[in-house]
Design a protein around this motif. Structure first.
Motif, PDB file in Angstrom:
ATOM      1  N   ASP A   1      11.159  -7.737   9.191  1.00 18.17           N
ATOM      2  CA  ASP A   1      11.101  -8.695  10.402  1.00 18.17           C
ATOM      3  C   ASP A   1      11.624 -10.296  10.256  1.00 18.17           C
ATOM      4  O   ASP A   1      12.091  -9.533   8.896  1.00 18.17           O
ATOM      5  N   GLY A   2      11.106 -10.396  10.795  1.00 14.15           N
ATOM      6  CA  GLY A   2      12.044 -12.775  10.918  1.00 14.15           C
ATOM      7  C   GLY A   2      13.559 -12.382  11.306  1.00 14.15           C
ATOM      8  O   GLY A   2      14.051 -13.441  11.223  1.00 14.15           O
ATOM      9  N   GLU A   3      13.744 -11.089  11.748  1.00 13.01           N
ATOM     10  CA  GLU A   3      15.306 -11.239  12.209  1.00 13.01           C
ATOM     11  C   GLU A   3      16.097 -11.710  12.812  1.00 13.01           C
ATOM     12  O   GLU A   3      14.704 -11.938  14.105  1.00 13.01           O
ATOM     13  N   LEU A   4      16.710 -12.626  12.803  1.00  8.15           N
ATOM     14  CA  LEU A   4      16.724 -13.821  14.377  1.00  8.15           C
ATOM     15  C   LEU A   4      17.436 -13.152  15.637  1.00  8.15           C
ATOM     16  O   LEU A   4      18.405 -12.658  15.800  1.00  8.15           O
ATOM     17  N   CYS A   5      16.315 -13.763  16.131  1.00  4.78           N
ATOM     18  CA  CYS A   5      16.505 -13.300  17.738  1.00  4.78           C
ATOM     19  C   CYS A   5      16.369 -14.263  18.448  1.00  4.78           C
ATOM     20  O   CYS A   5      15.314 -15.255  18.248  1.00  4.78           O
ATOM     21  N   GLY A   6      16.721 -13.973  20.116  1.00  7.84           N
ATOM     22  CA  GLY A   6      15.552 -14.903  21.450  1.00  7.84           C
ATOM     23  C   GLY A   6      15.381 -14.465  22.526  1.00  7.84           C
ATOM     24  O   GLY A   6      16.314 -14.072  22.348  1.00  7.84           O
ATOM     25  N   ASN A   7      14.778 -14.767  23.020  1.00 13.73           N
ATOM     26  CA  ASN A   7      14.114 -13.710  24.429  1.00 13.73           C
ATOM     27  C   ASN A   7      14.493 -15.415  25.422  1.00 13.73           C
ATOM     28  O   ASN A   7      14.820 -14.780  26.236  1.00 13.73           O
ATOM     29  N   PHE A   8      14.763 -16.176  25.380  1.00 13.39           N
ATOM     30  CA  PHE A   8      15.226 -16.958  25.791  1.00 13.39           C
ATOM     31  C   PHE A   8      14.319 -17.547  27.686  1.00 13.39           C
ATOM     32  O   PHE A   8      14.290 -17.918  28.088  1.00 13.39           O
ATOM     33  N   GLY A   9      12.580 -17.080  26.971  1.00 17.86           N
ATOM     34  CA  GLY A   9      11.621 -17.586  27.940  1.00 17.86           C
ATOM     35  C   GLY A   9      11.190 -16.144  27.962  1.00 17.86           C
ATOM     36  O   GLY A   9      10.133 -16.516  28.328  1.00 17.86           O
ATOM     37  N   VAL A  10      11.617 -14.771  28.158  1.00 17.21           N
ATOM     38  CA  VAL A  10      10.688 -13.988  28.808  1.00 17.21           C
ATOM     39  C   VAL A  10      11.575 -12.824  27.796  1.00 17.21           C
ATOM     40  O   VAL A  10      12.743 -12.652  27.685  1.00 17.21           O
ATOM     41  N   GLU A  11      10.717 -11.582  27.200  1.00 18.29           N
ATOM     42  CA  GLU A  11      10.921 -10.677  26.618  1.00 18.29           C
ATOM     43  C   GLU A  11      11.058  -9.648  27.406  1.00 18.29           C
ATOM     44  O   GLU A  11      10.246  -8.973  27.871  1.00 18.29           O
TER      45      GLU A  11
ATOM     46  N   LEU B   1      23.144  -6.538  20.022  1.00 20.07           N
ATOM     47  CA  LEU B   1      23.348  -7.319  20.650  1.00 20.07           C
ATOM     48  C   LEU B   1      22.885  -8.053  22.024  1.00 20.07           C
ATOM     49  O   LEU B   1      21.918  -8.880  21.937  1.00 20.07           O
ATOM     50  N   SER B   2      22.563  -7.151  22.320  1.00 19.34           N
ATOM     51  CA  SER B   2      22.322  -7.362  23.556  1.00 19.34           C
ATOM     52  C   SER B   2      20.546  -7.656  23.436  1.00 19.34           C
ATOM     53  O   SER B   2      20.047  -8.957  24.363  1.00 19.34           O
ATOM     54  N   ASP B   3      20.179  -7.201  22.320  1.00 19.52           N
ATOM     55  CA  ASP B   3      18.777  -6.855  22.217  1.00 19.52           C
ATOM     56  C   ASP B   3      17.907  -8.323  21.263  1.00 19.52           C
ATOM     57  O   ASP B   3      17.007  -9.209  21.869  1.00 19.52           O
ATOM     58  N   LEU B   4      18.879  -8.911  20.744  1.00 17.94           N
ATOM     59  CA  LEU B   4      18.766 -10.184  19.933  1.00 17.94           C
ATOM     60  C   LEU B   4      18.899 -11.461  20.878  1.00 17.94           C
ATOM     61  O   LEU B   4      18.443 -12.577  20.509  1.00 17.94           O
ATOM     62  N   VAL B   5      19.113 -11.013  22.243  1.00 15.00           N
ATOM     63  CA  VAL B   5      19.295 -12.225  23.344  1.00 15.00           C
ATOM     64  C   VAL B   5      18.006 -12.296  23.990  1.00 15.00           C
ATOM     65  O   VAL B   5      17.788 -13.043  25.169  1.00 15.00           O
ATOM     66  N   SER B   6      17.641 -10.866  23.750  1.00 14.74           N
ATOM     67  CA  SER B   6      16.504 -10.490  24.743  1.00 14.74           C
ATOM     68  C   SER B   6      14.870 -10.194  24.556  1.00 14.74           C
ATOM     69  O   SER B   6      14.102 -10.552  25.891  1.00 14.74           O
TER      70      SER B   6
END
Length: 722
Positions: free
Chosen positions: A504-514, A481-486
């Protein structure tokens, strides 16, 4: 010194395997196509063959023999004679010592040596050739087990009501390897998982049922040898009746009997604490791989019976598992093997259920997946297995392998539709850049009735409970869970496959910074999304499942396939645990337990008279402006915020009770004003009391009037009245 017989006495046909009885040992093994099966007895170290004697048979495909004077502790293996005709599906090779599929104790170490293969490596004919080197001295072997001492841990097994179940997926070793309150000698072991510090954490979280990653005896895949990596997850089972010694404490790891005792003690201790134990089991493939793999057990005993072969080229194995081979569970004796194994783990080891890896394989017939297949039919009729949880991973790797909602009876199923909807709703995007609208979120929040309660049932068993949907955000296979928002993409370089492995293509998002960042705006957005997802998980209808470590922010550096990371990547990072997130998760579980409307065992319907003493129970959806959702609201691609009103009111002749809960979800980046509806249909507007604000901006107990400003990326839960 034991005097080994030259000829075995007639043996019993059941149970299969090696059974100590009547001052000796009974052996029984299945092979429908062998012409001779030999029992090979070894010294205690398992390196020197002392005696070789033929089993009697076959009778109905069974080879048996009774050896008077043999005792528990005897090391043995099997050799099977028969046609070496790969193009016909037969790979008999008596030069290869075979592990008894029913072995309860396994000795030795699998090293994947060239002589473990039934063909000479590098031969121009490949697996069509025959290798006649004897691998007996180095092959894995079985050891005759003594009857398990003491009562089965089933004697003190808890029985949680289905609506109360909260699952917690956890790796036995990874949970405790870095836990500061668990003694170092016990870390990474069955004993470590049952330590009071571990139990205290489980109880605080409010979980009822531990879902353990595989604990049956597993070996590493050939491509991992020499890399310094190993199969950490354990999805490569060879011994279906033996606990994996790699998960035992160091003091007992080299004694198979002591390993089994430690496992049973773990189950007993968890049961004493009111915790159930579910095992992740792998009956879909084995470590023998495809036709190029080693000959260890089933291949040498009777490949044509135990595995599914390519009908156009029987020298090749069907591979609907993406692991090289597919176990032929449709065969009656293979069905028996699986059922006998399940009964062993319940009756002897005390466990409370199973999660079946790549479960459609178990129901595959020549016509594809069949909910009325022989295995499912036998499983549903078994009186012992009727007592335990049955959980399906409802997909395999073949066309037609996605079978969500199509499992029979009381199976629960991992619901990936919930995962993707919950992630996409709070991340702001769905798979491949799509959006997750209100309708999709509402369907998954309410236990996916389109899947588990369809108008035309496809599971052969009619209607099912909402609790059949196992809702999850993350599991072992994928991002934490922590990684999928980071992270915006996977980072699996440590696996040694140039980042090609993993989904590949797993739902995630970094909110602007990897990756990690000190930016306070990004950190707040990530934290809010994470908490809102946890709240969605624990407050939705269905059966929730937490992935261990998600409750305190554990990460794996963006690795979404840490199957081979038996190190700090794969182990839980207790030193960095977020105590406030643990408390938040525990509060969510407490709210779920306190309010029956959040965990119903029957379906909601607008104005539904459920027949429970005249009670009326409903779930209604509202627009943030306060009116009930209309068609244009559901179809508004730009609108995402919504609220759910859950109501129960006592009717005529019913006990006097009523309750209403209001859940408001604002996935947007700005606060949103919500109009609050009347708590019970047809009643006047009344006040609401705040139970939860996932963002922490408002405190529980606050009174709420006709409107409420829900914070950005926030989920709020209220209860009608004071």
């Amino acid at each position: 010194m034991t005097a080994f017989p030259d000829v075995l006495q007639p043996g019993r046909h059941e149970p299969l395997g090696a059974t100590a009885r009547d001052g000796g040992v009974n052996f029984a093994v299945f092979s429908a196509h062998a012409t001779r099966v030999e029992l090979c007895l070894y010294d205690e170290a398992g390196t020197t063959e002392l005696k070789r004697v033929a089993l009697q048979g076959p009778v109905d495909g069974l080879w048996t023999g009774f050896a008077p004077g043999l005792r528990p502790g005897q090391v043995y293996g099997l050799r099977a004679h028969g046609p070496h005709a790969p193009r016909e599906g037969h790979r008999f090779n008596p030069s290869k010592l075979l592990l008894d599929p029913y072995a309860r104790e396994i000795v030795g170490e699998f090293r994947c040596l060239p002589e473990d293969h039934g063909y000479p490596l590098g031969h121009p004919d490949g697996p069509l050739a025959l290798d006649e080197r004897d691998n007996g001295p180095t092959a894995l072997k079985a050891r005759v087990a003594a009857p398990l001492a003491g009562a089965s841990p089933r004697a003190n097994a808890p029985r949680h009501a289905p609506a109360d179940v909260v699952l917690y997926e956890v790796h036995v070793k990874g949970f405790s390897m870095r836990h500061p309150e668990i003694p170092e000698a016990l870390r990474g072991s069955y004993a470590g998982l049952a330590h009071p510090a571990a139990i205290a954490h489980f109880k605080r979280l409010g979980v009822t049922t531990l879902s353990l990653l595989p604990v049956q005896h597993a070996v590493d895949e050939p491509h991992l040898f020499g890399t310094g990596l190993r199969n950490y997850w354990g999805y490569n089972t060879l011994g279906f009746f033996a606990p994996d010694p790699r998960l035992a404490s160091g003091a007992v790891r080299h004694d198979p009997a002591a390993v089994a005792a430690e496992f049973r003690a773990m189950v007993h201790a968890l049961h004493e604490a009111g915790l159930e134990v579910v095992l992740d089991v792998v009956y879909n493939h084995t470590p023998e791989g495809n036709e190029w793999g080693p000959t260890l057990s089933l291949r040498g005993l009777d490949q044509k019976s135990y595995y599914r072969l390519d009908p156009e080229d029987p020298s090749r194995l069907q591979n609907v598992t993406a692991c090289g081979n597919t176990v032929n569970v449709e065969h009656p004796r293979v069905t028996q093997l699986v059922l006998d194994s399940l009964r062993f783990w319940v009756g002897e080891m005390g466990v409370d259920g199973f999660r079946f890896d790549l479960a459609p394989v178990l129901g595959r017939t020549s016509a594809g997946h069949d909910p009325a297949s022989p295995f499912y039919t036998a499983l549903r009729q078994d009186p012992l297995l009727a007592q335990v949880h049955l959980i399906a991973e409802p997909w395999d790797a073949a066309p037609g392998g996605y079978q969500l909602g199509r499992f029979p009876g009381r199976f629960m199923e991992w619901n990936d539709k919930f995962r993707d909807a919950a992630r996409g709703f709070w991340l702001g995007h769905g798979p491949e850049g799509t959006t997750i609208g209100r309708g999709e979120f509402a369907r998954r929040f309410s236990a996916s009735s389109d899947v588990f309660d369809p108008a035309t049932p496809t599971n052969g068993g009619g209607r099912r409970s909402p609790l059949a949907s196992i809702n999850f955000l993350a599991v072992h296979d994928g991002y934490t869970l922590s990684d999928l928002v980071s992270y915006a993409g996977k980072h699996n370089e440590a696996n040694g496959e140039d980042n090609r492995d993993g989904r590949d293509g797993e739902l995630c998002g970094n909110f602007g910074v990897e990756g990690p960042t000190d930016d306070p705006v990004i950190r707040q957005a990530r934290e809010r999304a994470r908490r809102a997802m946890l709240a969605t998980l624990l407050l939705s209808q269905g059966t929730p499942m937490l992935y261990s470590g998600d409750e305190f922010g554990n990460g794996q550096g963006g690795n979404n396939n840490a199957y081979c990371q038996d190190n700090e990547i794969g182990w839980l990072d207790w030193p960095s645990a977020d105590a406030s997130l643990i408390a938040f998760t525990a509060e969510l579980a407490r709210l779920r337990k306190a309010h029956g409307l959040l965990r119903r065992a029957s379906w909601f319907a607008a104005g539904d008279d459920a027949g429970n003493g005249g009670d009326r129970v409903s779930l209604r959806w509202f627009h943030p402006e306060g009116h009930e959702m209309r068609a244009e609201d559901w179809n508004d691609a730009d609108g995402h915020a919504l609220s759910a009103l859950l109501s129960e009111a006592g009717g005529e002749g019913a006990a006097t009770r009523s309750e209403s809960l209001l859940l408001m979800a604002n996935p947007g980046g700005q606060p949103r004003s919500f109009g609050l509806p009347a708590p019970i249909p047809g009643t006047a507007t009344a006040s609401w009391t705040l139970l939860l604000d996932s963002t922490g901006e408002s405190s529980p107990g606050a009174r709420v009037g006709d409107t409420l400003l829900v914070p950005a990326r926030g989920l709020v839960l209220c209860r009608a009245g004071g």
